[in-house]
Motif scaffolding. Structure first.
Motif, PDB file in Angstrom:
ATOM      1  N   ALA A   1       0.844  -1.203   0.000  1.00  0.00           N
ATOM      2  CA  ALA A   1       0.000   0.000   0.000  1.00  0.00           C
ATOM      3  C   ALA A   1       0.878   1.251   0.000  1.00  0.00           C
ATOM      4  O   ALA A   1       0.606   2.211  -0.727  1.00  0.00           O
ATOM      5  N   ARG A   2       1.939   1.235   0.796  1.00  0.00           N
ATOM      6  CA  ARG A   2       2.863   2.380   0.792  1.00  0.00           C
ATOM      7  C   ARG A   2       3.490   2.570  -0.584  1.00  0.00           C
ATOM      8  O   ARG A   2       3.570   3.691  -1.094  1.00  0.00           O
ATOM      9  N   ASP A   3       3.963   1.452  -1.172  1.00  0.00           N
ATOM     10  CA  ASP A   3       4.558   1.536  -2.512  1.00  0.00           C
ATOM     11  C   ASP A   3       3.553   2.056  -3.530  1.00  0.00           C
ATOM     12  O   ASP A   3       3.880   2.927  -4.345  1.00  0.00           O
TER      13      ASP A   3
ATOM     14  N   VAL B   1       1.565  -2.132 -12.475  1.00  0.00           N
ATOM     15  CA  VAL B   1       2.221  -3.291 -11.873  1.00  0.00           C
ATOM     16  C   VAL B   1       2.173  -3.184 -10.352  1.00  0.00           C
ATOM     17  O   VAL B   1       1.867  -4.162  -9.653  1.00  0.00           O
ATOM     18  N   THR B   2       2.459  -2.016  -9.824  1.00  0.00           N
ATOM     19  CA  THR B   2       2.408  -1.805  -8.372  1.00  0.00           C
ATOM     20  C   THR B   2       0.995  -2.037  -7.863  1.00  0.00           C
ATOM     21  O   THR B   2       0.805  -2.658  -6.815  1.00  0.00           O
ATOM     22  N   HIS B   3       0.025  -1.565  -8.593  1.00  0.00           N
ATOM     23  CA  HIS B   3      -1.373  -1.760  -8.201  1.00  0.00           C
ATOM     24  C   HIS B   3      -1.733  -3.245  -8.207  1.00  0.00           C
ATOM     25  O   HIS B   3      -2.399  -3.731  -7.288  1.00  0.00           O
ATOM     26  N   GLN B   4      -1.279  -3.975  -9.209  1.00  0.00           N
ATOM     27  CA  GLN B   4      -1.556  -5.408  -9.272  1.00  0.00           C
ATOM     28  C   GLN B   4      -0.931  -6.155  -8.104  1.00  0.00           C
ATOM     29  O   GLN B   4      -1.546  -7.064  -7.540  1.00  0.00           O
ATOM     30  N   ARG B   5       0.276  -5.767  -7.716  1.00  0.00           N
ATOM     31  CA  ARG B   5       0.923  -6.396  -6.552  1.00  0.00           C
ATOM     32  C   ARG B   5       0.122  -6.127  -5.280  1.00  0.00           C
ATOM     33  O   ARG B   5      -0.020  -7.011  -4.435  1.00  0.00           O
ATOM     34  N   LEU B   6      -0.385  -4.925  -5.152  1.00  0.00           N
ATOM     35  CA  LEU B   6      -1.206  -4.587  -3.992  1.00  0.00           C
ATOM     36  C   LEU B   6      -2.465  -5.438  -3.966  1.00  0.00           C
ATOM     37  O   LEU B   6      -2.841  -5.977  -2.916  1.00  0.00           O
TER      38      LEU B   6
ATOM     39  N   ARG C   1      -5.550 -10.063  -1.659  1.00  0.00           N
ATOM     40  CA  ARG C   1      -6.167 -11.407  -1.716  1.00  0.00           C
ATOM     41  C   ARG C   1      -5.519 -12.352  -0.716  1.00  0.00           C
ATOM     42  O   ARG C   1      -6.191 -13.145  -0.067  1.00  0.00           O
ATOM     43  N   GLN C   2      -4.196 -12.301  -0.616  1.00  0.00           N
ATOM     44  CA  GLN C   2      -3.491 -13.155   0.346  1.00  0.00           C
ATOM     45  C   GLN C   2      -3.904 -12.812   1.776  1.00  0.00           C
ATOM     46  O   GLN C   2      -4.041 -13.702   2.620  1.00  0.00           O
TER      47      GLN C   2
END
Length: 176
Positions: free
Chosen positions: A121-123, A151-156, A161-162
């Motif tokens: 979220a910070r990133d 890409v950053t949004h997808q990682r978030l 989900r995890q």
């Protein structure tokens, strides 16, 4: 006289049997009360944990919704301050609810997903604000373009989900 003595013996035996039955009944009632009290405490603890987890997931979802809005027209139509203020408030909300979830625990099961979602979220917030700066022709750090923002949004979203999976596993453990 024998019948009187026999009646007394039978009465005494009946009294002893009734006393034992009553004692067992009292023991069962005490056990049920204790079990019920422990059950109530477990249910209260579970409900508190559920509410804390729900608040964290809601805060993360609100933050994700903010950083998802990458439309150039939307961003250019607003000042940096109009975009930055709500984003920082939403990130603070995520961090606050993450800290509360850590207190609820269990630490071993939720620490990594909670820490990951806060870090991403910070990133994502940093990248989003850099994107805002780029679109307003201001210096931006970290360097960003639309693809890196996505890409950053997808990682978030993946870590979100995890986190959902980890919190669900704590609330609904599988039977042994």
């Amino acid at each position: 006289m024998i019948s009187t003595v026999g009646a007394l013996v039978v009465g005494a035996l009946a009294f002893v049997a009734a006393s034992r039955a009553a004692s067992k009944g009292i023991d069962a009632a005490v056990t049920a009360a204790v079990t019920s009290n422990e059950g109530q405490q477990d249910l209260t603890r579970w409900k508190g944990r559920r509410d804390t987890y729900a608040a964290l997931l809601s805060a993360v979802a609100a933050f994700v919704a903010l950083v998802k809005t990458t439309s150039e027209g939307y961003i250019r139509a607003r000042t940096v301050e109009e975009l930055e203020g709500p984003l920082r408030a939403a990130l603070a909300d995520v961090e606050q609810h993450a800290n509360l979830a850590r207190l609820e625990g269990p630490r071993d099961e939720i620490e990594i997903p909670v820490r990951s979602v806060v870090g991403f979220a910070r990133d994502a917030g940093d990248h989003y604000l850099s994107w805002v700066h780029v679109l307003h022709d201001l210096p931006a750090w970290p360097p960003v373009n639309r693809e890196s923002l996505l890409v950053t949004h997808q990682r978030l979203v993946e870590t979100q989900r995890q986190l959902v999976d980890a919190l669900y596993a704590v609330l609904h453990p599988q039977a042994p």
